[in-house]
Design an enzyme around this catalytic site. Structure first.
Site, PDB file in Angstrom:
ATOM      1  CG  ASP A 183      -0.286   0.082   2.540  1.00 53.56           C
ATOM      2  OD1 ASP A 183       0.773  -0.565   2.710  1.00 53.56           O
ATOM      3  OD2 ASP A 183      -0.814   0.776   3.434  1.00 53.56           O
ATOM      4  CG  HIS A 207       5.259   9.364   2.562  1.00 49.60           C
ATOM      5  ND1 HIS A 207       4.617   9.353   3.782  1.00 49.60           N
ATOM      6  CD2 HIS A 207       5.562   8.065   2.300  1.00 49.60           C
ATOM      7  CE1 HIS A 207       4.541   8.107   4.229  1.00 49.60           C
ATOM      8  NE2 HIS A 207       5.116   7.309   3.335  1.00 49.60           N
ATOM      9  CD  GLU A 227       4.250   1.082   6.927  1.00 44.62           C
ATOM     10  OE1 GLU A 227       5.065   1.421   7.811  1.00 44.62           O
ATOM     11  OE2 GLU A 227       3.943   1.829   5.982  1.00 44.62           O
ATOM     12  CD  GLU A 228       3.006   4.335   3.801  1.00 44.84           C
ATOM     13  OE1 GLU A 228       2.879   5.055   4.811  1.00 44.84           O
ATOM     14  OE2 GLU A 228       4.079   4.208   3.204  1.00 44.84           O
TER      15      GLU A 228
END
EC number: 3.5.1.18
Length: 404
Positions: free
Chosen positions: A82, A373, A147-148
């Site tokens: 993810d 990110h 996870e994000e």
């Protein structure tokens, strides 16, 4: 060593990464990424299982567990497919899920965090199988799609599910981006703990021109916040930086400039070292707040500050990995491929290694994290090949040491 037919495309980390990036797996969506990964692993001989984790009030999340081999020693590679949202797509030089290569760099959301690490480890094990056969032992992929996000239906539940099936691991490598500047800079051998909370102070709303008829909660909140941030909690330890608390929000829910608010709240987070546990920190924080709230000089003629303290769920405990076979095998592989001696670090935020530590020794090593990110997240193509080489050398070295 057992032989499995290698999928030639899986030996190329660039091809692997382009395939994964072209799957729009913005958390918690699977986006085709786990299916693409399964298609890489199954021709290599991996038994691939998909597990959907559920919890009321949260979205269902797909996860993947794949294993090659049935005997020990057993090495796990862990990570996530993810990715975070792309933001304004118009700000990207190339579409974020196009996996374009330009100027020697591969662009796309997840290139660094952390589809790149997965792509390289797949390529490394595919090359190992192609040239030497499967490792003498077992190797597995534990890959989450959460996870994000809130990390509720991800690695924790996947580990519990796998352990309930009888899976046991001797060591784990997490492929998160760990290098600040150059590939080979840093291995993460532990992580600080993390504890969050919220303080609420209630006052009496009133007109700003008539403060004697009101009770401004902001005055008390400022003192309580100061008590949390000063003095320092500690000076650091041999393996960890000093613990640090930050007040991250102070809110009163009041847009008017002539109204004293009725309520103030503040949220805080502390990243702590091995001087503390979450439990001892809670005790210390409450003691600081109680002392500050009872200060007679703060509210002359009025009772002490009345505050409410609400702890956030699921604090992360500090941990440090001390496993020579794991750390020395990875360090030697990095030095062999890059000429650099990596720093052994516990800096940075939390990762899913905090869950894995309860099952086996775990370290982290992946790509350079400078663009994770960000708009135009990207990775040097040369780094993908270099990381694949590091992972390959690590696989060979670890199985040699662990099987000795």
């Amino acid at each position: 060593m057992s032989k499995h037919p290698a999928n030639s495309s899986a030996t190329d980390p660039v091809d692997n990464l382009q395939t994964l990036i072209r799957c729009p797996s913005v958390t918690p969506a699977e986006g085709g990424a786990l299916s693409a990964l399964a298609a890489m692993l199954e021709p290599l001989g991996f038994t691939v299982e998909r597990m959907v984790a559920r919890e009321e009030g949260t979205p269902d999340v797909e996860n993947l567990y794949a294993r090659l081999g049935t005997e020990g020693p057993h090495l796990m590679f862990a990570g996530h497919t993810d990715v975070v949202p792309v933001g304004n797509e118009a700000d990207w030089t190339y579409p974020p899920f196009s996996a374009e290569i330009a100027g020697g760099e591969l662009y796309g959301r997840g290139a660094v965090d952390m589809k790149g690490g997965i792509a390289c480890f797949v390529a490394a094990i595919a090359r190992h199988i192609e040239s030497q056969g499967a490792p003498k032992g077992s190797i597995s992929f534990l890959i989450t799609g959460d996870e994000e996000g809130p990390s509720i239906n991800g690695t924790t539940k996947l580990l519990e599910w796998a352990a309930a099936k009888g899976e046991r691991w001797d060591a784990c490598l997490v492929g998160e981006p760990t290098n600040p500047d150059q590939l080979g800079d840093m291995i993460k051998i532990g992580r600080r703990g993390s504890l969050s909370g919220e303080i609420i102070v209630k006052g009496v709303q009133g007109h700003a021109a008539y403060p004697h008829l009101a009770d401004n909660p902001v005055r008390g909140m400022i003192k309580l916040a100061e008590a949390l941030m000063h003095p320092a909690f500690d000076a650091g330890t041999e393996n960890f930086q000093p613990s640090n608390l930050e007040v991250t929000t102070i809110d009163v829910g009041n847009a008017a400039t002539n109204v004293i608010p009725a309520r103030a709240s503040a949220k805080f987070n502390i990243r702590f070292n091995d001087t503390w546990t979450a439990e001892t920190l809670r005790t210390e924080i409450i003691a600081r707040l109680d002392t500050a709230s009872a200060d007679p000089l703060l509210r002359p003629g009025r009772p002490p500050i009345a505050y409410e303290l609400v702890w956030a769920d699921r604090p992360s405990q500090v941990f440090l990995t001390r496993n020579n076979a794991l750390i020395s095998s990875l360090s030697a592989a990095i030095e062999k491929m890059t000429g650099k001696t990596p720093a052994l670090s516990t800096t940075g935020g939390t990762s899913d290694a905090r869950f894995i530590k309860d099952y086996c020794p775990v370290v982290e090593f992946g790509l350079v994290g400078q663009t994770m990110h960000m708009v135009d997240e990207r990775v040097a193509v040369s780094d993908l090949e270099a990381l694949t080489g590091i992972y390959g050398a690590f696989i060979s070295s670890w199985f040699t040491h662990a099987g000795a």
